[in-house]
Design a protein around this motif. Structure first.
Motif, short mmCIF file in Angstrom:
data_model
loop_
_atom_site.label_atom_id
_atom_site.label_comp_id
_atom_site.label_asym_id
_atom_site.label_seq_id
_atom_site.Cartn_x
_atom_site.Cartn_y
_atom_site.Cartn_z
N GLU B 85 34.98 2.92 5.33
CA GLU B 85 34.71 2.25 4.06
C GLU B 85 34.75 3.31 2.96
N ASP B 86 35.14 2.97 1.79
CA ASP B 86 35.35 3.89 0.64
C ASP B 86 36.15 5.14 1.00
N ARG B 87 36.97 5.05 2.04
CA ARG B 87 38.08 5.97 2.35
C ARG B 87 37.69 7.39 2.71
N ARG B 88 36.74 7.96 1.99
CA ARG B 88 36.25 9.32 2.28
C ARG B 88 37.37 10.33 2.47
N ILE B 89 38.32 10.30 1.55
CA ILE B 89 39.34 11.37 1.56
C ILE B 89 38.68 12.63 1.02
N PHE B 90 39.25 13.79 1.32
CA PHE B 90 38.71 15.06 0.80
C PHE B 90 39.31 15.25 -0.59
N SER B 91 38.51 14.94 -1.62
CA SER B 91 39.09 14.83 -2.96
C SER B 91 39.57 16.16 -3.52
N GLN B 92 38.97 17.27 -3.07
CA GLN B 92 39.39 18.56 -3.63
C GLN B 92 40.56 19.18 -2.87
N THR B 94 44.48 18.93 -1.32
CA THR B 94 45.70 18.22 -1.73
C THR B 94 45.97 17.10 -0.72
N VAL B 95 46.91 16.23 -1.10
CA VAL B 95 47.31 15.13 -0.22
C VAL B 95 47.77 15.70 1.12
N GLU B 96 48.62 16.74 1.05
CA GLU B 96 49.15 17.30 2.28
C GLU B 96 48.04 17.93 3.13
N GLU B 97 47.09 18.61 2.47
CA GLU B 97 45.99 19.23 3.22
C GLU B 97 45.13 18.17 3.90
N ASN B 98 44.91 17.03 3.22
CA ASN B 98 44.16 15.93 3.82
C ASN B 98 44.83 15.49 5.12
N LEU B 99 46.17 15.42 5.09
CA LEU B 99 46.88 14.99 6.30
C LEU B 99 46.83 16.09 7.36
N ARG B 100 46.98 17.35 6.93
CA ARG B 100 46.98 18.47 7.88
C ARG B 100 45.68 18.56 8.68
N PRO B 130 45.86 17.17 -5.94
CA PRO B 130 44.53 16.97 -5.34
C PRO B 130 44.30 15.49 -5.05
N ALA B 131 43.79 15.20 -3.85
CA ALA B 131 43.69 13.80 -3.42
C ALA B 131 42.75 13.00 -4.32
N GLY B 132 41.80 13.69 -4.98
CA GLY B 132 40.87 12.99 -5.86
C GLY B 132 41.55 12.38 -7.07
N GLN B 138 46.38 4.31 -3.59
CA GLN B 138 47.04 5.48 -2.97
C GLN B 138 46.07 6.21 -2.05
N GLN B 139 44.79 6.26 -2.46
CA GLN B 139 43.80 6.90 -1.59
C GLN B 139 43.67 6.15 -0.27
N GLN B 140 43.77 4.81 -0.34
CA GLN B 140 43.70 4.02 0.88
C GLN B 140 44.90 4.33 1.77
N MET B 141 46.09 4.50 1.14
CA MET B 141 47.27 4.86 1.94
C MET B 141 47.08 6.23 2.58
N LEU B 142 46.46 7.15 1.82
CA LEU B 142 46.21 8.49 2.37
C LEU B 142 45.25 8.40 3.57
N ALA B 143 44.23 7.55 3.43
CA ALA B 143 43.27 7.40 4.53
C ALA B 143 43.98 6.83 5.77
N LEU B 144 44.86 5.86 5.54
CA LEU B 144 45.62 5.29 6.66
C LEU B 144 46.60 6.33 7.22
N GLY B 145 47.21 7.09 6.31
CA GLY B 145 48.15 8.14 6.72
C GLY B 145 47.45 9.17 7.59
N ARG B 146 46.20 9.47 7.24
CA ARG B 146 45.42 10.42 8.02
C ARG B 146 45.24 9.89 9.45
N GLY B 147 45.05 8.56 9.54
CA GLY B 147 44.93 7.95 10.87
C GLY B 147 46.23 8.03 11.64
#
Lengths: 344, 232
Positions: B85-92, B94-100, B130-132, B138-147
């Motif tokens: 819930e509320d995605r909890r991406i690492f906002s600081q 980058t998008v790529e680092e979140n996936l890495r 930065p993912a934030g 887009q953050q939701q897509m990043l969270a799904l991408g992380r999965g």
């Protein structure tokens, strides 16, 4: 009404204007900046471990100063054991890096053991438990060092002169660079500080483990759910933080202003806290900027107090805490701080 | 054998009894919706599976292995991904680092990232940002991408459409469908049409208990059978 002594006011004003003109002389200003950068390098090195640990673990490690102090004694011990009267300056410098590596390893091992055995059982308790524990640890470590130092016939309050004496001659004496004339150690401190910042920065931003640390610092539960063994990262970061404190201590062992002594624990802990609070608790970037601010202000006020206002060496330290008070009023979360860090 | 089998779990937050004997199963390749009002224990069910809030009794089996006593990162390493819930991406980061962060040790990073970038091209365009700074969708897509890059066999997805504007929800529904085609999913969602459209089967939770379950095709969002448990 108190009569204003117009002569004193005029004299003070003249003194201030003269002082300002002196201060703005290129060689004076350059000297202040370079001394300020050396102080910054030291402040950043003693605060870096503290901020890394708080950023990830959410633990305010009050034992950080004690670890720095142990680093100074251990670094001094390696130097005193290996350096003889006839040892050349370059060999002494090489031995310093050996000492630094040894101390980093020993302190990292000590830090890792402290995290595993003492801090780990307290993560689920309120922060006051960790503060009390690390504060208690400081007292224990200080007393242990005091006992050992006295056993070997050294005075725990005074700086360890034998360790100070292992410094290579080119760092001890005044070196000139253009219009600048300062002790060689000043340049060495800047160099070592810059290398440490670059090393830590590179580790955090260019390695997989550094990525885990940054992710875990932001949201450790989420990092765990993505497959990162966050507990192990906690241990590694505590070990690293302690190791960096050891490196800083090794450097301080050569500095006349600091030197290896038991009170070094408290003397380094206070400025380290000032730096991390000004920069923002838990952010390494904030610590670098906070260290630069504190170092440069310290060097500037030192010059003013010594050359214009009054010759009293303790006064510049007041300035550091004044910056802290201003920072807490204007921006309590620090320059780069966020409202909440280190949640777990 | 089901990929996920939850059997009679009882989970507490402190002294609060949240789950009172929840049982459910998810077969490989399925999308299973877990529905119910706020506070009935949906998120706690997902947290119990991940051992973030371990059940006091009952069992959670994943691919035949009892997860009791395992740490959350070990459950994640077995192939269970969490899109909270509320995605909890690492906002600081980058998008790529979140996936890495999510790429398992030993996997080829470029290959793993390409899975997310192919499914969500917008993430590729913004990989150094930065993912934030991403929008909610887009953050939701990043969270799904992380999965997805986590090479997971089961994704636990919690309220992916919550807090998003209606036009963004359509994008997220598409993203979920794309994700579901790659992996098995246990989906907590209050948006009934969205949940039923994606799901093969559903469970309804009420007051910490499963009160209804069945095939998603057999019900519609207007059914009184679902409405009585889902309307406020």
């Amino acid at each position: 009404m108190i009569p204003v002594d117009s002569l004193s006011v005029a004299l003070l004003q003249t003194g201030f204007v003269d002082g300002l003109l002196d201060f703005l002389q290129p060689d004076v200003l350059a000297g202040v900046v370079v001394r300020g950068l050396a102080k910054s390098a030291i402040y950043i090195m003693i605060a870096a471990g503290l901020t890394l640990i708080f950023g990830l673990l959410g633990v305010l490690n009050f034992a950080h100063g004690a670890l720095t102090m142990i680093g100074a004694y251990l670094g001094g011990l390696v130097m005193v054991l290996t350096v003889a009267n006839g040892t050349g300056p370059w060999t002494r410098l090489a031995l310093f890096f050996v000492a630094m590596t040894v101390v980093f390893g020993l302190l990292a091992a000590l830090g890792g053991s402290i995290e595993l055995s003492l801090i780990r059982p307290l993560y689920d308790r309120p922060p006051i438990y960790q503060i009390l524990l690390t504060f208690g640890l400081t007292l224990v470590l200080e007393e242990l060092v005091r006992i050992v130092v006295q056993f070997y016939g050294l005075q725990p309050i005074a700086k360890w002169q034998q360790a100070l004496g292992t410094i290579p001659v080119f760092l001890e004496t005044t070196q000139s660079l253009g219009p600048l004339s300062v002790r060689g150690l000043v340049f060495f401190e800047i160099l070592l500080g810059a290398l440490s910042v670059a090393g830590i920065w590179g580790f955090l931003t260019r390695t997989r483990y550094g990525l885990f640390i940054r992710a875990g610092s932001e949201d450790s539960e989420m990092a765990e759910a993505l497959g990162i063994d966050v507990r192990r990262v906690f241990t590694v970061v505590f070990a690293l933080g302690a190791g960096i404190a050891g490196i800083a201590g090794t450097l301080l062992m050569w500095d006349q202003v600091w030197g290896a002594s038991v009170p070094l624990a408290a003397d380094t802990l206070l400025p380290a806290f000032v730096v991390v609070i000004i920069g923002g608790l838990g952010t390494f970037r904030g610590t670098v900027v906070g260290g630069l601010v504190v170092g440069l202000v310290d060097a500037t006020t030192t010059w003013w107090f010594q050359n214009v206002v009054v010759t009293w060496t303790w006064l510049p330290e007041v300035a550091i805490f004044l910056i802290l008070v201003v920072a807490l009023i204007v921006r309590p979360q620090g320059i780069y701080g966020v409202e909440e860090v280190g949640g777990h | 054998m089901s990929l996920l089998e939850v059997d009679g779990i009882e989970t507490y937050y402190g002294e609060s009894h949240i789950l009172e004997g929840v049982s459910l199963s998810v077969e490989r390749g399925e999308v299973v919706a877990l529905m119910g009002r706020n506070g009935v224990g949906k998120t706690t069910t997902l947290r119990s599976v991940l051992q973030l809030t371990p059940p006091r009794s009952g069992t959670v089996r994943y691919d035949g292995t009892d997860l009791a006593g395992l740490r959350t990162h070990e459950v994640a390493d077995m192939g269970v991904g969490w899109i909270p819930e509320d995605r909890r991406i690492f906002s600081q980061l980058t998008v790529e680092e979140n996936l890495r962060v999510s790429v398992p040790d030993g996997s080829d990073v470029a290959d793993a990232l390409s899975v997310a970038f192919e499914t969500f091209p917008i993430l590729d365009e913004r990989r150094d940002q930065p993912a934030g700074t991403l929008s909610g969708g887009q953050q939701q897509m990043l969270a799904l991408g992380r999965g997805l890059v986590g090479d997971n066999d089961l994704l636990l997805v919690d309220e992916p459409s919550e807090g998003l504007a209606p036009q963004i929800v359509a994008d997220v529904a598409e993203a979920l469908a794309a994700t579901a085609s790659e992996t098995t999913m246990l989906l907590v969602e209050q948006n009934l049409p969205l949940a039923l459209d994606l799901a093969d089967r559903f469970y309804v939770l009420d007051n910490g208990r499963v009160v209804d379950d069945g095939d998603a095709d057999a019900v519609s969002a207007d059914d009184e059978r679902l409405r009585r448990y889902l309307s406020a």
